[in-house]
Every structure is written in structure tokens, then in C-alpha cells.
Design an enzyme around this catalytic site. Sequence first.
Site, PDB file in Angstrom:
ATOM      1  N   SER A  62       0.863  -1.350   0.148  1.00 41.90           N
ATOM      2  CA  SER A  62       0.038   0.265   0.068  1.00 41.90           C
ATOM      3  C   SER A  62       0.827   1.457  -0.022  1.00 41.90           C
ATOM      4  O   SER A  62       1.805   1.074  -0.510  1.00 41.90           O
ATOM      5  CB  SER A  62      -1.016  -0.092   0.983  1.00 41.90           C
ATOM      6  N   LYS A  63       0.208   2.600  -0.126  1.00 33.25           N
ATOM      7  CA  LYS A  63       0.750   3.632  -0.241  1.00 33.25           C
ATOM      8  C   LYS A  63       1.826   3.381   0.211  1.00 33.25           C
ATOM      9  O   LYS A  63       2.972   4.171   0.562  1.00 33.25           O
ATOM     10  CB  LYS A  63      -0.352   5.257  -0.452  1.00 33.25           C
ATOM     11  N   ARG A  64       2.206   3.137   1.509  1.00 30.90           N
ATOM     12  CA  ARG A  64       2.823   3.630   2.951  1.00 30.90           C
ATOM     13  C   ARG A  64       4.086   2.727   2.717  1.00 30.90           C
ATOM     14  O   ARG A  64       5.457   3.085   3.488  1.00 30.90           O
ATOM     15  CB  ARG A  64       2.503   2.619   4.458  1.00 30.90           C
TER      16      ARG A  64
END
Length: 478
Positions: free
Chosen positions: A247-249
Amino acid sequence: MDKKVNSVYRFAPSPTGLLHVGGARTAIFNWLLAKKEGARFLLRIEDTDEKRSSKESLDQIINSLDWLDIKWDGSPLFQSKQKERHKQIANELLEKGKAYRCFCTPDMLREERKRAEANKKAFLYNGRCRQLIASEIESNLKNNKPFTLRLRIDDGETTFNDLIRGGVTVKHAELDDFVILRSDRSPVYHLAVVVDDHDMGITHVVRGDDHLSNTPKQILIYEALGWQIPIYAHVPLICGFDGARLSKRHGATAVEEFKEKGFLPDALFNYLCLLGWAPGDDRELMSRDEIVSSFSLDRISKKDAIFDEKKLKWMNGKYLSQQSNNHLTNLLGPILANKEQVKIEKDRQNFLFLIDLVKTRAQTVNEIYENIEFYFSDPGSYEEKGVDKYFRNDDAIDLLDRLMSQLIKEENFDAENMEKIVRGLADTLGIKAGTLIHPLRLALTGRTTSPGIFDVMQILGRETVIRRIEKALTRSYM
Ligand code: GLU
């Protein structure tokens, strides 16, 4: 080659965001299977969620697929345009007694859900409206009571053979009579997927493992309709190093982001193929044709794949170094300013030579640019660690000064002649060539690393070399 020309594969993205690398890999796997078998590969846009779907996201998904050179057959099917058909099928299920009207109000269901949650149980609808007698239903309809349609699921279990997971069995006690048509007459996802896959003649559903739990429900709809059930293959998810779904993180996750960071589509394609699949030998850099001929579902791992951007960068670097200098110059196009383009046009041969020097040092197109920035303009600043090491000592001024007095007399700035002069001066002074080259490189490029300094001098030419050394000499910290 095993020609199953009757097979039909598909990719079914929801246009609710950028194309994630996981989605791209699903598209690639389906495309590969279709290519290998000479089968069809279709695109369906699952845009029934009006609030979350957008034209912008659709355009980005299509652009990303185009960029990866993944072509589908025919025109895409838009799920939102099939609503009437979905409704018609839901009503057919009602008529056949395979679905029933549920008049339970959202409040009632909310209460029951709360109670289940309080008891730490998953909420399953208790089938209350299955038992309604004809007169009750009639009176509810007469009173315009809103209703949903629910699929009637009998006791038992559903088993299917997943080409990657193997046999999967789900007991119906773990499912409930789920809604297939909402009270506003809109179809739910499971119904839409089944109807569309059937209508598109899809024979193989290859999709992310996150859909595994949806499959028994969808199979129950196929069975209720008496339709041929497709073959399923659920591919493992893509995770970060911490084992959590990518995911984005974790950093960049969308195809578009990798494009912007200067990755090549063929490199990303190659890398994504290796996430969860391996050819069975130690090949990693593989052309599309090689991948097509080696690809098969039985070599897909059951384990989640780990996304390693460093590895992708390494692979991208390999692809970059195989490109022609002309092609790399074109790839730089979108990141160049107008005046930079003009400069290249006037000085193309020289620029191509520079590209040739840097292409094996860079792992992305953007890194190529960082390596050639010095070509376009005089350094606005100098790399701090270089200033400390190579400029802040008295010798540096003296050395560059001496070099200047020789360069001023020179007309020939070819790399060979430059090497003769720089090394000659170092010899005369009894110092290592590096002692002179380090401050010189910093003065000419602003950086502590660059292609070979003599080549850099040739590329920059007499006027620029002299001007940049003069500029560096006038800096107060020297
Ligand atoms: N639209 C779904 C998604 O984007 C895919 C559904 C499917 O492949 O069956 O995850």
C-alpha cells in the site's frame, strides 16, 4: 503450443483509483495466458460504484495498460451499462424460487448486526423472510414496503478446484442468504460479476487472492442459474517487506508512479511477471516472447509475493543499458525543459555520446537526467560533501589556477588531449592525478561523481570548461 482458442480471459478493474501494481500483474497474467493459448483477452470496467468511480481513474487505468502495452480484444464492457440485464437476471432468480424478497428494514438488520458483533460473531442474516407466506408478501408489496432480493442458499457446502490453491470448500453455514439486488433495484457486485462473466463468455477467472472468499458466493449464483461455472485461479497478493499488503505507506504502488519515476514499461512488465511466478530456471531478464512461452499457472506460487523496489530498479537499469542512445534521448523528452531540448537538437552527436557514457550508471530515466544535468547549465551550487573535501583547502585554488593557465592556451578539447594536459600537470607537480581531478570535477559538474572527467571536458567544450573553472575559483569558500 497448447491452443485453447475457446478460452476467454479478462481483466476487470474498478475505476476507483490509479492502476495498482497488483492489478497490473493480474492484467499481465491474464494477457500472458491468452497470448500463450491464442485465446481472447477482454477488458471489463467495473464502474457500478458511482460514488467511487471516476472518468479520471478510468483514463489513468487505460493509459497505464497502454503504457505497459497490454492490449485487449474488442471494446471494453462497462458494467454500469449492464444494470438492466443484472436486474432481469435477479428477477429470473426470484421467479425460479432461487431468490426471495426480503422486507427486513435496515434498522432491524443493524440491530442484529450489533448483537452479533457484541457476541463477537460474524453477522449472518437469519433467513427470516424465506418463510413469508404469499399473503404476507402481497400485503407488503401493496403497502409499497421496500425489499431486497436475497439468494436462497440451502444447507450443504460448495467446493471448487482453484488452479493455484487446489480444492477449496466452504460450508454454507458460514454464508448467509446474501443480497443480490438492493432495495433501490441496483445489483450487488457478486451478481454483476457473474452475469457479465457469463455474458462475455469468460472461461477462466484469474484474479487476486483477495477475491477467493467471493468465489463460493459467485458459484452459488452460477448454480442457481444453471450456467457453466468458469475455471478459477487466485493469484497470491503482493506485499511489502513487512508482509502487509502493498500500500501507499510502502512507497510507490501505482503503475503511473513508476512511469513518472523513470521506469521502463518492459522492465516493470518483466518484474511484475516474477512476482509470484518463476520460469523454473534462473532466468530473470526475459523478453515478452520468452515469458509468453514459459508462462503457466502451475508455476505460480501459493505464497504472497514481496515487492522489492531495489530489485525492480536493478532490472530497470539492465533494460536501460540495452536501449539505443537515440531511444533514451526520446525517453528523456518529457522531463526536459524546452531550452534543454533546443540545446540537444543543436548538439545531438555530442549529447548522444554523453548518454552513452551515463546509461550504464543510471537505473531510471530520471537518474539519467540527474547524471546529465551538468550538460545543460553551470552548477548553481556544489555538492556539500565535495566542497568540504575538495574545495576547502588552499591547494585546490592553486591547482585549478595552474590548470587554467594551461587550458587557456589550448584549442583542442578532445578527451585525449585533455587527459594529456591534466595528467601532465599532475606529473609536473608530483601529485596524483586524482588530487587535481576531484576539484576539477566538482567545478565542472557541481558533483562528486560524473562520467570520466576527460570525456566531460570534451562534451562541455572549451568555453564552458574555462567559464566553470573561473566561476568555481571566484567562490569565496575556496
Ligand atoms: N473489480 C474487481 C477489482 O478491481 C475485480 C473483480 C474480479 O476480477 O472478479 O478488484
